[in-house]
Motif scaffolding. Structure first.
Motif, mmCIF file in Angstrom:
data_model
loop_
_atom_site.group_PDB
_atom_site.id
_atom_site.type_symbol
_atom_site.label_atom_id
_atom_site.label_comp_id
_atom_site.label_asym_id
_atom_site.label_seq_id
_atom_site.Cartn_x
_atom_site.Cartn_y
_atom_site.Cartn_z
ATOM 1 N N PRO A 92 0.831 -1.206 0.000
ATOM 2 C CA PRO A 92 0.000 0.000 0.000
ATOM 3 C C PRO A 92 0.871 1.265 0.000
ATOM 4 N N CYS A 93 0.494 2.255 -0.801
ATOM 5 C CA CYS A 93 1.157 3.566 -0.815
ATOM 6 C C CYS A 93 1.149 4.119 0.607
ATOM 7 N N THR A 94 2.291 4.640 1.062
ATOM 8 C CA THR A 94 2.364 5.093 2.459
ATOM 9 C C THR A 94 1.512 6.343 2.700
ATOM 10 N N ARG A 95 1.109 7.010 1.599
ATOM 11 C CA ARG A 95 0.313 8.207 1.781
ATOM 12 C C ARG A 95 -1.191 7.913 1.665
ATOM 13 N N CYS A 96 -1.584 7.230 0.566
ATOM 14 C CA CYS A 96 -3.027 7.092 0.306
ATOM 15 C C CYS A 96 -3.560 5.673 0.456
ATOM 16 N N GLY A 97 -2.687 4.667 0.467
ATOM 17 C CA GLY A 97 -3.160 3.302 0.641
ATOM 18 C C GLY A 97 -3.455 2.560 -0.646
ATOM 19 N N LEU A 105 5.550 5.889 -2.679
ATOM 20 C CA LEU A 105 4.284 6.514 -3.062
ATOM 21 C C LEU A 105 3.768 5.898 -4.362
ATOM 22 N N CYS A 106 2.439 5.854 -4.527
ATOM 23 C CA CYS A 106 1.848 5.320 -5.746
ATOM 24 C C CYS A 106 1.977 6.334 -6.885
ATOM 25 N N GLU A 107 1.649 5.906 -8.098
ATOM 26 C CA GLU A 107 1.761 6.797 -9.254
ATOM 27 C C GLU A 107 0.844 8.003 -9.130
ATOM 28 N N LEU A 108 -0.318 7.809 -8.526
ATOM 29 C CA LEU A 108 -1.285 8.912 -8.406
ATOM 30 C C LEU A 108 -0.742 9.983 -7.457
ATOM 31 N N CYS A 109 -0.167 9.558 -6.343
ATOM 32 C CA CYS A 109 0.378 10.524 -5.375
ATOM 33 C C CYS A 109 1.607 11.240 -5.938
ATOM 34 N N ARG A 110 2.323 10.595 -6.891
ATOM 35 C CA ARG A 110 3.532 11.221 -7.447
ATOM 36 C C ARG A 110 3.221 12.100 -8.648
HETATM 37 ZN ZN ZN Z 1 -0.765 7.141 -3.077
#
Ligand code: ZN
Length: 199
Positions: A57-62, A69-74
């Motif tokens: 899971p992305c550490t920011r959004c899950g 971080l996931c691609e969306l958060c980056r």
């Molecule tokens: Zn994310």
């Protein structure tokens, strides 16, 4: 009575643990894999192993990520102060496919479900509140579906999040009654996002 060799029996048992795979489907898939010669089973073995070790899971959004971080958060083009709270990683992609949302997400992981023993204390609100405290979103859209669990969770979160100072809205408008996001098509979802109502 003759049966498949032990490894094949184990493979059949493992297949049957997958959702929507009954004994017949399991057997059909396993026999296909045993007989195919295009390298599908080697590729599957490699990718399943990689998915188990690399995806987390992305550490920011899950959402699912292979880096911290996931691609969306980056993605620098997204609005980091407009959030959409969803129940599962699959719901992130359902909203993405509607192409109507340019903010970022928070995957809650579960919905309230008193009948299944999931009470308010099981909902990870602490992580969400800590993230709000760090990032101060302008608006938080609750997209938790119109089934009883989704409605109850939105109501519960709405109460808690009102105190944070962010604008809280819900996208219930126009969605099929009584379902999770998996029952809504992209057009309905984009209307529901545009017509969201403040809580
Ligand atoms: Zn994310």
């Amino acid at each position: 009575m003759a049966d498949y060799p032990p490894t094949v029996r184990e493979l059949l048992a493992a297949m049957r643990e997958l959702p929507s795979i009954g004994p017949r489907s399991a057997e059909r898939l396993v026999l296909f894999l045993l007989e195919e010669t295009k390298g599908t089973k080697e590729r599957l073995a490699r990718l399943l192993q990689a998915a188990g070790t690399r995806v987390h899971p992305c550490t920011r959004c899950g959402f699912y990520a292979e880096e911290e971080l996931c691609e969306l958060c980056r993605d620098p083009v997204r609005d980091p102060l407009l959030w959409c709270v969803v129940a599962s990683p699959g719901d992130v992609l359902r909203i993405e496919r509607a192409s109507a949302f340019r903010g970022i997400y928070h995957v809650l992981g579960r919905k309230l479900s008193p009948l299944d023993g999931v009470g308010p204390e099981e909902i990870p609100t602490g992580l969400l509140l800590a993230r709000i405290e760090r990032e101060h979103p302008r608006e938080i859209i609750l997209a938790l579906g119109t089934d009883a669990e989704g409605e109850a969770t939105a109501l519960y979160l709405g109460q808690i999040l009102k105190k944070t100072g962010s604008r809280i809205s819900s996208l219930a408008t126009g969605l099929p009654a009584g379902g999770g996001l998996e029952f809504a098509d992209s057009v309905t979802l984009s209307y529901a996002l545009a017509g969201r109502r403040e809580l």
